[in-house]
Scaffold this motif. Structure first.
Motif, PDB file in Angstrom:
ATOM      1  N   ASP A 111      72.566  97.117  -5.821  1.00  0.00           N
ATOM      2  CA  ASP A 111      72.021  98.119  -4.911  1.00  0.00           C
ATOM      3  C   ASP A 111      71.015  97.461  -3.973  1.00  0.00           C
ATOM      4  O   ASP A 111      69.861  97.238  -4.346  1.00  0.00           O
ATOM      5  CB  ASP A 111      71.345  99.243  -5.709  1.00  0.00           C
ATOM      6  CG  ASP A 111      70.851 100.384  -4.833  1.00  0.00           C
ATOM      7  OD1 ASP A 111      70.784 100.222  -3.594  1.00  0.00           O
ATOM      8  OD2 ASP A 111      70.513 101.441  -5.409  1.00  0.00           O
ATOM      9  N   PRO A 112      71.424  97.148  -2.742  1.00  0.00           N
ATOM     10  CA  PRO A 112      70.525  96.446  -1.821  1.00  0.00           C
ATOM     11  C   PRO A 112      69.283  97.242  -1.414  1.00  0.00           C
ATOM     12  O   PRO A 112      68.353  96.679  -0.838  1.00  0.00           O
ATOM     13  CB  PRO A 112      71.399  96.151  -0.599  1.00  0.00           C
ATOM     14  CG  PRO A 112      72.645  96.915  -0.771  1.00  0.00           C
ATOM     15  CD  PRO A 112      72.749  97.353  -2.199  1.00  0.00           C
ATOM     16  N   SER A 113      69.240  98.523  -1.743  1.00  0.00           N
ATOM     17  CA  SER A 113      68.039  99.299  -1.416  1.00  0.00           C
ATOM     18  C   SER A 113      66.921  99.064  -2.437  1.00  0.00           C
ATOM     19  O   SER A 113      65.783  99.457  -2.199  1.00  0.00           O
ATOM     20  CB  SER A 113      68.370 100.789  -1.336  1.00  0.00           C
ATOM     21  OG  SER A 113      68.648 101.312  -2.624  1.00  0.00           O
ATOM     22  N   LEU A 114      67.242  98.436  -3.553  1.00  0.00           N
ATOM     23  CA  LEU A 114      66.225  98.150  -4.568  1.00  0.00           C
ATOM     24  C   LEU A 114      65.461  96.885  -4.202  1.00  0.00           C
ATOM     25  O   LEU A 114      66.046  95.907  -3.743  1.00  0.00           O
ATOM     26  CB  LEU A 114      66.865  97.973  -5.948  1.00  0.00           C
ATOM     27  CG  LEU A 114      67.600  99.185  -6.515  1.00  0.00           C
ATOM     28  CD1 LEU A 114      68.220  98.838  -7.864  1.00  0.00           C
ATOM     29  CD2 LEU A 114      66.654 100.368  -6.648  1.00  0.00           C
ATOM     30  N   ALA A 115      64.158  96.917  -4.440  1.00  0.00           N
ATOM     31  CA  ALA A 115      63.318  95.766  -4.108  1.00  0.00           C
ATOM     32  C   ALA A 115      62.667  95.133  -5.324  1.00  0.00           C
ATOM     33  O   ALA A 115      62.189  94.011  -5.255  1.00  0.00           O
ATOM     34  CB  ALA A 115      62.235  96.181  -3.121  1.00  0.00           C
TER      35      ALA A 115
END
Length: 143
Positions: A111-115
């Motif tokens: 999930d590229p929205s997770l940091a």
């Protein structure tokens, strides 16, 4: 050498060699193996350097700071040396479960929205015995 997925930063300063050995061993024993370990040394200790090199693992890099930088800047030097898209901090007197990275990295990759990925922890004494009550209190405090 291919770019690893995770760079593990271990900042040291006059570290107790037994604890540092355990920290390094736990980093290398991960079941998620696409990693590098960067040890930045604020004390320029020959003992720490020898310990790091004694592992003989090309995934480990040692960097001696020319002067003591303090905790935050020592970590920043490790981050500067990192080649991976994900950073993990392993304190020189801590150790990880072998499943630490294999649990935390896949959600980040998926999930590229997770940091960031976070987890709970256990408190233990110098012999490696868990302090259950103190761990429970810390877990409640930190959520």
């Amino acid at each position: 050498m291919p770019t690893p997925t995770v760079s593990i930063a271990i900042a040291t300063y006059r570290s107790e060699l037994g604890f540092l050995r355990e920290a390094l061993s736990s980093a290398l024993a991960q079941d998620f193996q696409d990693l590098e370990v960067i040890v930045t040394d604020d004390s320029s200790s020959e003992h720490i350097q020898r310990l790091v090199y004694s592992f003989g693992d090309p995934r480990i890099r040692y960097r001696s700071n020319s002067r003591a930088l303090g905790v935050a800047q020592n970590h920043a030097m490790a981050f500067h040396e990192a080649r991976a898209p994900f950073l993990a901090i392993l304190n020189h007197d801590d150790r990880w479960s072998s499943r630490f990275l294999s649990t935390l990295v896949p959600p980040l990759l998926g999930d590229p929205s997770l940091a960031a990925a976070l987890c709970d922890h256990q408190l233990m004494n110098a012999s490696g015995q868990e302090h259950k009550e103190e761990t429970d209190v810390a877990s409640k405090v930190w959520g």
